[in-house]
Scaffold this motif. Sequence first.
Motif, PDB file in Angstrom:
ATOM      1  N   ASN A 103       0.655  -1.363   0.033  1.00  0.00           N
ATOM      2  CA  ASN A 103      -0.029   0.051  -0.014  1.00  0.00           C
ATOM      3  C   ASN A 103       0.825   1.333  -0.199  1.00  0.00           C
ATOM      4  OD1 ASN A 103       0.970  -0.289   2.473  1.00  0.00           O
ATOM      5  ND2 ASN A 103      -1.065  -0.190   3.696  1.00  0.00           N
ATOM      6  N   ASP A 108       2.920   2.290  -6.281  1.00  0.00           N
ATOM      7  CA  ASP A 108       1.703   2.561  -7.144  1.00  0.00           C
ATOM      8  C   ASP A 108       1.697   2.232  -8.687  1.00  0.00           C
ATOM      9  OD1 ASP A 108       0.340   3.723  -5.221  1.00  0.00           O
ATOM     10  OD2 ASP A 108       0.960   5.960  -5.417  1.00  0.00           O
ATOM     11  N   ASN A 111       1.894  -1.855  -8.780  1.00  0.00           N
ATOM     12  CA  ASN A 111       0.483  -2.252  -8.631  1.00  0.00           C
ATOM     13  C   ASN A 111      -0.698  -1.990  -9.736  1.00  0.00           C
ATOM     14  OD1 ASN A 111       1.051  -3.018  -5.962  1.00  0.00           O
ATOM     15  ND2 ASN A 111       0.594  -1.276  -5.112  1.00  0.00           N
ATOM     16  N   LYS A 129       0.586  -6.664   7.074  1.00  0.00           N
ATOM     17  CA  LYS A 129       1.439  -5.754   6.336  1.00  0.00           C
ATOM     18  C   LYS A 129       2.148  -6.868   5.492  1.00  0.00           C
ATOM     19  CE  LYS A 129       4.603  -1.881   6.588  1.00  0.00           C
ATOM     20  NZ  LYS A 129       5.236  -0.976   7.667  1.00  0.00           N
TER      21      LYS A 129
END
Length: 167
Positions: A103, A108, A111, A129
Motif C-alpha cells: 500500500n 503505485d 500495482n 502488512k
Amino acid sequence: MSDLYSELLVKKKQTGKDLAIKYGLIVLTVIMVLGGLVLNALLLVPAIALGVACYFVIPKTDLEYEYLFVNGELDIDKIMAKSKRKRVKSLNLTEADLIAPLNSHRMDYYNGNQKMKVLDYSSGNPDHKRFGIIIRDGGEACKVIVEPDDAMANAIKNSAPSKVFLD
C-alpha cells in the motif's frame, strides 16, 4: 562480521475456494462410495479416482510459507499439510528493484501494471502488512508478495538500504 539471519513461518488463510474444493471432493467421494455399495458396483471406479484426487489435492489447500533470510538471500519454502516441503523461490535481494509495502506510494506504478507476473507467498490476509518485491524473473519484471515480521523486515532493510522502504 555477523550474518544477517531471520526466519519466519506464515500460515496461508484458507479461502472459500479452498474449502469448497476440499469438502466438495470429500462429499463426492462419499456419495460415489455409497452409490457403489447400494446401486451399482461400477460407481466404485470413480470413487477410487476421487479418493486418489483427494490424496493429492487436499494437502495443497493447507499451506504454510517459510521465509529464510540469510545475507541478502530470501528463500521461500511451501509446506503442504505440515508434512511436505518444497522450495518455491530463492531471491537475491541485491538484484531487486524495489522492496516496499503493497500500500506504499512507491508501489503505485507496479500495482497498476496488469501485465506484471505476481507471485503471492503471503497469508492472503489484507489486514497484515504485506511487502512487494520487484525483481527480474526470467528477463521480465515480477512482483513477489511476502509477509515478513518486523525483525525480518529490518534485516532486509540492513542488507539493501537503498532499495528497501518500510513506510
